[in-house]
Design an enzyme around this catalytic site. Sequence first.
Site, PDB file in Angstrom:
ATOM      1  N   GLU B  50      28.671 -35.382  -3.401  1.00 52.67           N
ATOM      2  CA  GLU B  50      29.423 -35.591  -4.640  1.00 52.67           C
ATOM      3  C   GLU B  50      28.575 -36.325  -5.681  1.00 52.67           C
ATOM      4  O   GLU B  50      28.488 -35.910  -6.845  1.00 52.67           O
ATOM      5  CB  GLU B  50      30.691 -36.419  -4.379  1.00 52.67           C
ATOM      6  N   ASN B  54      26.961 -34.730  -9.141  1.00 51.30           N
ATOM      7  CA  ASN B  54      27.287 -35.283 -10.461  1.00 51.30           C
ATOM      8  C   ASN B  54      26.040 -35.525 -11.307  1.00 51.30           C
ATOM      9  O   ASN B  54      26.059 -35.311 -12.520  1.00 51.30           O
ATOM     10  CB  ASN B  54      28.078 -36.582 -10.312  1.00 51.30           C
ATOM     11  N   ARG B 109      35.251 -27.236 -12.186  1.00 49.27           N
ATOM     12  CA  ARG B 109      35.230 -28.519 -11.503  1.00 49.27           C
ATOM     13  C   ARG B 109      36.672 -29.013 -11.360  1.00 49.27           C
ATOM     14  O   ARG B 109      37.524 -28.724 -12.198  1.00 49.27           O
ATOM     15  CB  ARG B 109      34.390 -29.527 -12.287  1.00 49.27           C
TER      16      ARG B 109
HETATM   17  N1  LIG Z   1      26.182 -39.193 -12.941  1.00 48.11           N
HETATM   18  C1  LIG Z   1      27.007 -38.941 -13.987  1.00 48.11           C
HETATM   19  N2  LIG Z   1      26.542 -38.959 -15.261  1.00 48.11           N
HETATM   20  C2  LIG Z   1      27.336 -38.700 -16.315  1.00 48.11           C
HETATM   21  N3  LIG Z   1      28.669 -38.419 -16.210  1.00 48.11           N
HETATM   22  C3  LIG Z   1      29.204 -38.398 -14.964  1.00 48.11           C
HETATM   23  C4  LIG Z   1      28.410 -38.637 -13.808  1.00 48.11           C
HETATM   24  N4  LIG Z   1      29.219 -38.547 -12.722  1.00 48.11           N
HETATM   25  C5  LIG Z   1      30.436 -38.256 -13.182  1.00 48.11           C
HETATM   26  N5  LIG Z   1      30.450 -38.161 -14.527  1.00 48.11           N
HETATM   27  C6  LIG Z   1      31.625 -37.930 -15.384  1.00 48.11           C
HETATM   28  O1  LIG Z   1      32.794 -38.303 -14.656  1.00 48.11           O
HETATM   29  C7  LIG Z   1      33.678 -37.190 -14.541  1.00 48.11           C
HETATM   30  C8  LIG Z   1      34.400 -37.232 -13.209  1.00 48.11           C
HETATM   31  O2  LIG Z   1      33.493 -37.022 -12.127  1.00 48.11           O
HETATM   32  P1  LIG Z   1      34.046 -36.393 -10.766  1.00 48.11           P
HETATM   33  O3  LIG Z   1      32.905 -36.203  -9.841  1.00 48.11           O
HETATM   34  O4  LIG Z   1      35.185 -37.205 -10.290  1.00 48.11           O
HETATM   35  O5  LIG Z   1      34.635 -34.971 -11.226  1.00 48.11           O
HETATM   36  P2  LIG Z   1      33.827 -33.668 -11.663  1.00 48.11           P
HETATM   37  O6  LIG Z   1      32.386 -33.790 -11.287  1.00 48.11           O
HETATM   38  O7  LIG Z   1      34.110 -33.394 -13.088  1.00 48.11           O
HETATM   39  O8  LIG Z   1      34.513 -32.545 -10.761  1.00 48.11           O
HETATM   40  P3  LIG Z   1      34.252 -32.307  -9.188  1.00 48.11           P
HETATM   41  O9  LIG Z   1      33.440 -33.451  -8.676  1.00 48.11           O
HETATM   42  O10 LIG Z   1      35.604 -32.261  -8.573  1.00 48.11           O
HETATM   43  O11 LIG Z   1      33.523 -31.029  -9.100  1.00 48.11           O
HETATM   44  C9  LIG Z   1      32.814 -35.970 -14.770  1.00 48.11           C
HETATM   45  O12 LIG Z   1      33.553 -34.874 -15.262  1.00 48.11           O
HETATM   46  C10 LIG Z   1      31.801 -36.473 -15.785  1.00 48.11           C
HETATM   47  O13 LIG Z   1      32.319 -36.462 -17.097  1.00 48.11           O
HETATM   48 MG   LIG Z   2      31.789 -34.376  -9.399  1.00 47.29          MG
END
Ligand SMILES: Nc1ncnc2c1ncn2[C@@H]1O[C@H](COP(=O)(O)OP(=O)(O)OP(=O)(O)O)[C@@H](O)[C@H]1O
Ligand SMILES: [Mg+2]
Lengths: 113, 148
Positions: B50, B54, B109
Amino acid sequence: MNTHEKLKLEYADNVMIAYVSDDIDHHRAKGIREGIDARLYADRPERFLLDMSEVSFMDSSGLGLILGRFTLCRELGIDFALSNPSREVEKILDLAGTSRLIRIEKSEKRKDK
Amino acid sequence: MKRTKVNEMKVIFDSKSENESLARYICAAFCAVFDPTVEALADVKCTVSEAVTNCVVHAYKDTVGKIYMTLKAYNDSSVSISIRDKGCGIEDTKQAREPLFTTDLAGERSGMGFPIMESLSERFSLKSKPGVGTQVSMSFKLDKNTKG
Ligand SMILES: Nc1ncnc2c1ncn2[C@@H]1O[C@H](COP(=O)(O)OP(=O)(O)OP(=O)(O)O)[C@@H](O)[C@H]1O
Ligand SMILES: [Mg+2]
């Protein structure tokens, strides 16, 4: 039948079954999605079963894959079900609380390795 | 018994999607010394996947940057893993941690990455600064006797 990476697609009697195996992460999800969607658009089955009995690892990208196919099937008027999710898949589904949304079908016969 | 560090590893790799599985396997191999349960190892792999995804998807988006992963093992059979990027950063970390919140609406996502990381790890922290980067730190108890 069509083989795309480790995706196997079967289509008979208006039912399409996609067998997905091994690890499902962001890296692999795109290829699987494209393989499935191309056939869903082309064949328009009445039912679509996503078989995840052989999935050994899944993260939220796999969740996105499942929910995305669920949504697409609804748009195309195709009956969607997830069949025989492995323990790894069920754990993520439970964490995400998708049980109300996605219908799960479990058959007695588990595929032998 | 005083909690002391018994091993440490730092890995720097490109934010390419093929490295998502590589990062999972590195972490799993690092944890192997504690002979964790299959379940505990699956939790580590999932949370790492995860956090790294990200970095690939959000932090560096269409570019390739470096992902910094630090692994530490302790004498109480616990492991801490931190995954850091120098990408775009997060404006509102509280909102980002909410279930179903995602900024990537085109990419299928589900917005469940952070909630999954929080529930599968023993400890979780998220630090981020827009324009600077993001750091996710998690720890895991791998002792067979203390956890299922
Ligand atoms: N390393 C990162 N750098 C910049 N923004 C991030 C990062 N990690 C997460 N985010 C932001 O936080 C939000 C939520 O992250 P999360 O992993 O919970 O969901 P997602 O990645 O959008 O979907 P999923 O993980 O279910 O595929 C993301 O949509 C993004 O906007
Ligand atoms: Mg994610």
